[in-house]
Motif scaffolding. Structure first.
Motif, mmCIF file in Angstrom:
data_model
loop_
_atom_site.group_PDB
_atom_site.id
_atom_site.type_symbol
_atom_site.label_atom_id
_atom_site.label_comp_id
_atom_site.label_asym_id
_atom_site.label_seq_id
_atom_site.Cartn_x
_atom_site.Cartn_y
_atom_site.Cartn_z
ATOM 1 N N ALA A 49 10.925 8.505 -16.101
ATOM 2 C CA ALA A 49 9.627 7.395 -16.802
ATOM 3 C C ALA A 49 9.333 6.349 -15.491
ATOM 4 C CB ALA A 49 10.275 6.660 -17.757
ATOM 5 N N ALA A 50 10.442 6.085 -14.695
ATOM 6 C CA ALA A 50 10.295 5.045 -13.563
ATOM 7 C C ALA A 50 9.467 5.646 -12.573
ATOM 8 C CB ALA A 50 11.487 4.536 -13.076
ATOM 9 N N VAL A 51 9.514 7.132 -12.121
ATOM 10 C CA VAL A 51 9.011 7.726 -11.249
ATOM 11 C C VAL A 51 7.540 7.865 -11.792
ATOM 12 C CG1 VAL A 51 8.567 10.006 -10.394
ATOM 13 C CG2 VAL A 51 10.972 8.985 -10.423
ATOM 14 N N MET A 52 7.367 8.167 -12.862
ATOM 15 C CA MET A 52 5.818 8.239 -13.411
ATOM 16 C C MET A 52 5.241 6.836 -13.328
ATOM 17 S SD MET A 52 4.499 9.598 -17.200
ATOM 18 C CE MET A 52 5.640 11.064 -16.896
ATOM 19 N N ALA A 53 5.881 5.929 -13.700
ATOM 20 C CA ALA A 53 5.046 4.543 -13.635
ATOM 21 C C ALA A 53 4.769 4.319 -12.103
ATOM 22 C CB ALA A 53 6.382 3.446 -14.181
ATOM 23 N N VAL A 54 5.913 4.305 -11.245
ATOM 24 C CA VAL A 54 5.702 4.028 -9.618
ATOM 25 C C VAL A 54 4.470 4.845 -9.351
ATOM 26 C CG1 VAL A 54 6.658 4.354 -7.616
ATOM 27 C CG2 VAL A 54 8.045 3.485 -9.337
ATOM 28 N N ALA A 55 4.302 6.179 -9.588
ATOM 29 C CA ALA A 55 3.276 6.834 -9.254
ATOM 30 C C ALA A 55 1.813 6.507 -9.774
ATOM 31 C CB ALA A 55 3.200 8.474 -9.605
ATOM 32 N N MET A 56 1.696 6.107 -11.162
ATOM 33 C CA MET A 56 0.742 5.460 -11.698
ATOM 34 C C MET A 56 0.401 4.165 -11.117
ATOM 35 S SD MET A 56 0.704 6.936 -15.475
ATOM 36 C CE MET A 56 0.764 8.799 -15.716
ATOM 37 N N ILE A 57 1.008 3.081 -10.746
ATOM 38 C CA ILE A 57 0.789 1.907 -10.387
ATOM 39 C C ILE A 57 0.821 1.774 -9.082
ATOM 40 C CG2 ILE A 57 1.596 -0.450 -10.470
ATOM 41 C CD1 ILE A 57 3.266 -0.013 -13.048
ATOM 42 N N GLY A 58 1.655 2.651 -8.077
ATOM 43 C CA GLY A 58 1.741 2.283 -6.912
ATOM 44 C C GLY A 58 0.580 3.385 -6.182
ATOM 45 N N GLY A 59 0.234 4.500 -6.640
ATOM 46 C CA GLY A 59 -0.593 5.522 -6.160
ATOM 47 C C GLY A 59 -2.003 4.991 -5.574
ATOM 48 N N PRO A 60 -2.811 4.273 -6.584
ATOM 49 C CA PRO A 60 -3.939 3.615 -6.106
ATOM 50 C C PRO A 60 -3.832 2.473 -4.890
ATOM 51 C CG PRO A 60 -3.758 3.807 -8.461
ATOM 52 C CD PRO A 60 -2.413 4.221 -7.897
ATOM 53 N N LEU A 61 -2.771 1.734 -5.030
ATOM 54 C CA LEU A 61 -2.418 0.600 -4.090
ATOM 55 C C LEU A 61 -2.316 1.323 -2.890
ATOM 56 C CD1 LEU A 61 -0.529 -1.876 -6.362
ATOM 57 C CD2 LEU A 61 -2.954 -1.999 -5.674
ATOM 58 N N VAL A 62 -1.297 2.265 -2.684
ATOM 59 C CA VAL A 62 -0.756 2.991 -1.554
ATOM 60 C C VAL A 62 -2.173 3.713 -0.992
ATOM 61 C CG1 VAL A 62 0.646 4.830 -0.486
ATOM 62 C CG2 VAL A 62 1.602 2.999 -2.205
ATOM 63 N N GLY A 63 -2.546 4.043 -1.672
ATOM 64 C CA GLY A 63 -3.822 5.160 -1.127
ATOM 65 C C GLY A 63 -4.814 4.237 -0.487
ATOM 66 N N GLY A 64 -5.209 2.906 -1.136
ATOM 67 C CA GLY A 64 -6.052 2.174 -0.585
ATOM 68 C C GLY A 64 -5.689 1.463 0.502
ATOM 69 N N THR A 65 -4.361 1.205 0.647
ATOM 70 C CA THR A 65 -3.921 0.531 1.796
ATOM 71 C C THR A 65 -3.735 1.512 3.037
ATOM 72 O OG1 THR A 65 -2.535 -0.714 0.554
ATOM 73 C CG2 THR A 65 -1.884 -0.570 2.979
ATOM 74 N N ILE A 66 -3.518 2.852 2.680
ATOM 75 C CA ILE A 66 -3.462 3.690 3.823
ATOM 76 C C ILE A 66 -4.771 4.123 4.524
ATOM 77 C CG2 ILE A 66 -2.794 6.265 4.190
ATOM 78 C CD1 ILE A 66 -0.474 5.825 2.449
ATOM 79 N N THR A 67 -5.605 4.147 3.529
ATOM 80 C CA THR A 67 -6.986 4.745 3.931
ATOM 81 C C THR A 67 -7.597 3.444 4.900
ATOM 82 O OG1 THR A 67 -7.174 5.997 1.692
ATOM 83 C CG2 THR A 67 -9.271 5.372 3.183
ATOM 84 N N ASP A 68 -7.243 2.456 4.373
ATOM 85 C CA ASP A 68 -8.127 1.171 5.082
ATOM 86 C C ASP A 68 -7.257 0.855 6.540
ATOM 87 O OD1 ASP A 68 -9.499 0.578 2.986
ATOM 88 O OD2 ASP A 68 -8.460 -0.837 2.056
ATOM 89 N N HIS A 69 -6.148 1.237 6.549
ATOM 90 C CA HIS A 69 -5.220 0.674 7.779
ATOM 91 C C HIS A 69 -4.935 1.936 8.718
ATOM 92 C CE1 HIS A 69 -4.836 -2.828 5.240
ATOM 93 N NE2 HIS A 69 -4.797 -3.213 6.407
ATOM 94 N N LEU A 70 -4.860 3.232 8.244
ATOM 95 C CA LEU A 70 -4.358 4.271 8.911
ATOM 96 C C LEU A 70 -5.532 5.513 9.039
ATOM 97 C CD1 LEU A 70 -0.639 4.593 7.941
ATOM 98 C CD2 LEU A 70 -1.446 3.584 9.921
ATOM 99 N N GLY A 71 -6.448 5.485 7.861
ATOM 100 C CA GLY A 71 -7.187 6.789 7.945
ATOM 101 C C GLY A 71 -6.818 7.533 6.868
#
Length: 576
Positions: free
Chosen positions: A175-197
């Motif tokens: 359940a923790a893996v699922m929560a991390v994916a749903m909460i962290g996914g959009p945040l990580v995706g936005g950060t990576i796209t903005d700074h690394l491409g």
């Protein structure tokens, strides 16, 4: 390092592992007569950690890519093919899921699982190197093919390593893996796209995948399977793939790309029905069927498939529409879209951990699907009552109720499904349970999405006229703030009305899962219960466990085979 393979000690003449045997619990001097229930060896925890990393790969990918899609389209073009970037991945995942499960049963799970990780990483690298939208879609299909093997492999390997009675200890991790994916996914995706491409949204999978590969290779030791002489069920695999593909395309395209009554949708429905009918016929004749139909003769397995379908239907529908409501009606920022689901996900995580611990300690689980089904119906009905005046606190409470229902259901469905089949069918059972949940998610998004879109368009036309209808596709809070007050108010009301319709229908569908839960039979879970107070009680406990396995539908215990498989029990039996 303790050899995890000892958990899979086989009885002579059968594929059944010794019931209740804990990984690493056998073969130590002086262990004769000691109960097998005890702390899991460190090696098993390391394996579980590696499996969770692999699971995170598959779950995190879509969440990260969703945030990067606007940038990807801006560079590669092909806006008209945007939906296929997600559809290709989903199709490949769903269609390959049963095949991966059967291959693991036939040829061994470790090798098949490692191949799935490698395919996923190859797809990730190729997707990051894509030069146009066509290449990206094709490489995403390769990625999805590997992802199907990741999810099934994780569940099946856990089913091999950890007895069902002990598996509740690890529900919180899943359940923790699922929560991390749903909460962290959009945040990580936005950060990576903005700074690394955006290409690094795919490359980020490489370090995680390398860690998973190294850990699984080093510490996962399962019993080696002899290569089966039976041929792979190519006909069944092909028909099932065509049938699943047709279903997913109908739910993906219906009401969006094509009207529900269009010729394309009708043709896909006809192809799907014909393919699945042919599949059922082919499986009755196949020597080694890709999905043995006999597993559905077990009432608990069939009921868990139905409940899993409903849980997937509700969960992914909620994940899609709750952020839309909070962004459009409550004015939340899209950047923190993952955090908007925190009340639901935290509730799901806590309840899943508690339910898992109770299951491990008591061996009881029948009440959990009933409570979970009731809470899901209640939570969806409450969410259907939200309107333009609903506060974030109130909606958060409603989400917590829904999350608690999911916590009771998400892992229990897999646990009971695996406990309902013999060890040799662990892979197909895991893949079937995963497939039904995936199909449920596909249907949920499609049906609830069609209701939501239709209600929004109708309300915008009725309240705002032609001018408001032009803005019916806008969901961004910043853009809505720039609209004239009458148009913005009409849109907020329309979104609230669409959410009401979607969740109300969802509550009605959830009733089916709630009713199904009452027919689940309390079959004792395979595996050791709490340790007896004295070692003298071990022989009796061992016989009780063997009796439990017999009641659970496994092959009868052969005393001679038991002695061959486990020297410890041999000595205890001689003493008795």
């Amino acid at each position: 390092m303790v050899d995890v393979a000892k958990d899979g000690a086989q009885r002579s003449g059968g594929a059944q592992p010794r019931a209740g045997a804990q990984p690493g619990a056998e073969g130590k001097p002086g262990d004769e007569g000691k109960p097998s229930s005890g702390p899991q060896p460190r090696s098993v925890r390391v394996v579980i950690l590696a499996l969770m990393i692999a699971m995170l790969l598959a779950m995190l990918d879509n969440m990260i890519i969703g945030t990067a899609m606007p940038t990807i389209v801006g560079e590669l073009g092909g806006l008209e093919h945007l939906s296929w970037v997600v559809t290709a991945y989903t199709l490949a995942t769903a269609a390959s899921t049963p095949i991966w499960g059967k291959l693991g049963d036939m040829y061994g799970r470790k090798g098949v699982f490692l191949i799935a990780i490698v395919i996923f990483l190859i797809g990730s690298v190729l997707s990051g190197m894509a030069q146009d939208m066509g290449q990206l879609i094709g490489f995403r299909a390769v990625q999805g093919l590997g992802a199907g093997g990741l999810m099934v492999g994780v569940m099946a390997i856990i089913g091999d390593l950890v007895p069902p009675r002990e598996r509740g200890k690890y529900q919180g991790m899943m359940a923790a893996v699922m929560a991390v994916a749903m909460i962290g996914g959009p945040l990580v995706g936005g950060t990576i796209t903005d700074h690394l491409g955006w290409r690094w949204s795919f490359y980020i999978n490489l370090p995680l995948g390398a860690v998973a590969l190294a850990m699984v290779t080093a510490v996962l030791h399962l019993p080696k399977k002899q290569r089966t002489k039976a041929r792979i069920d190519y006909l069944g695999a092909g028909l099932l793939t065509v049938g699943i593909t047709s279903i997913v395309l109908v739910t993906t395209w219906g009401g969006t790309e094509y009207a529900w009554d269009s010729a394309v949708i009708m043709e896909l429905i006809a192809i799907g029905v014909a393919a699945l009918t042919g599949f059922l016929f082919a499986e009755t004749r196949a020597t080694e069927p890709i999905m043995p139909l006999h597993i559905f003769r077990n009432r608990n397995f069939t009921l868990m498939s139905v409940i899993g379908f409903m849980a997937g239907f509700m969960m992914f529908g909620a994940v899609l529409f709750l952020p839309l409501f909070q962004q459009s009606v409550q004015g939340a920022s899209a950047t923190n879209s993952g955090l908007l689901l925190l009340p639901m996900l935290m509730s799901m995580l806590v309840v899943s951990m508690i339910a898992g611990r109770i299951t491990t300690d008591t061996g009881k689980y029948r009440l959990f699907p009933i409570i979970g089904g009731g809470l899901m119906v209640t939570g969806l009905f409450l969410l259907a009552q939200m309107d333009t005046e609903t506060s974030r606190l109130t909606s958060g409470i409603y989400m917590a109720v829904l999350g608690a229902g999911m916590g009771f259901l998400m892992q229990i469905t897999m646990l009971v499904a695996q406990n309902s089949v013999e060890q040799k069918d662990m892979g197909v059972a895991s893949s079937a349970a995963t497939l039904f949940r995936t199909l449920g998610a596909s249907f949920g998004v499609a049906i609830m999405g069609a209701l939501f879109t239709g209600r929004v368009q109708d309300e915008m036309a009725a309240r705002g006229g032609a001018t408001a209808t032009q803005h019916s596709a806008q969901l961004d809070a910043a853009s809505l703030a720039k609209l004239p007050d009458p148009v913005r108010e009409a849109y907020e009301f329309a979104v609230a009305s669409g959410t009401h319709a979607a969740f109300l229908v969802g509550a009605g569908v959830a009733v089916v899962g709630f009713v199904a839960a009452f027919f689940v039979k309390e079959v004792p879970l395979r595996g050791a219960g709490p340790a007896p107070a004295t070692a003298a009680a071990a022989p009796t406990g061992d016989k009780t466990v063997d009796s439990t396995v017999d009641q659970a539908g496994d092959k009868p215990v052969d005393e001679t085979g038991d002695k061959t498989a486990d020297k410890t029990v041999d000595k205890v039996a001689e003493q008795v």
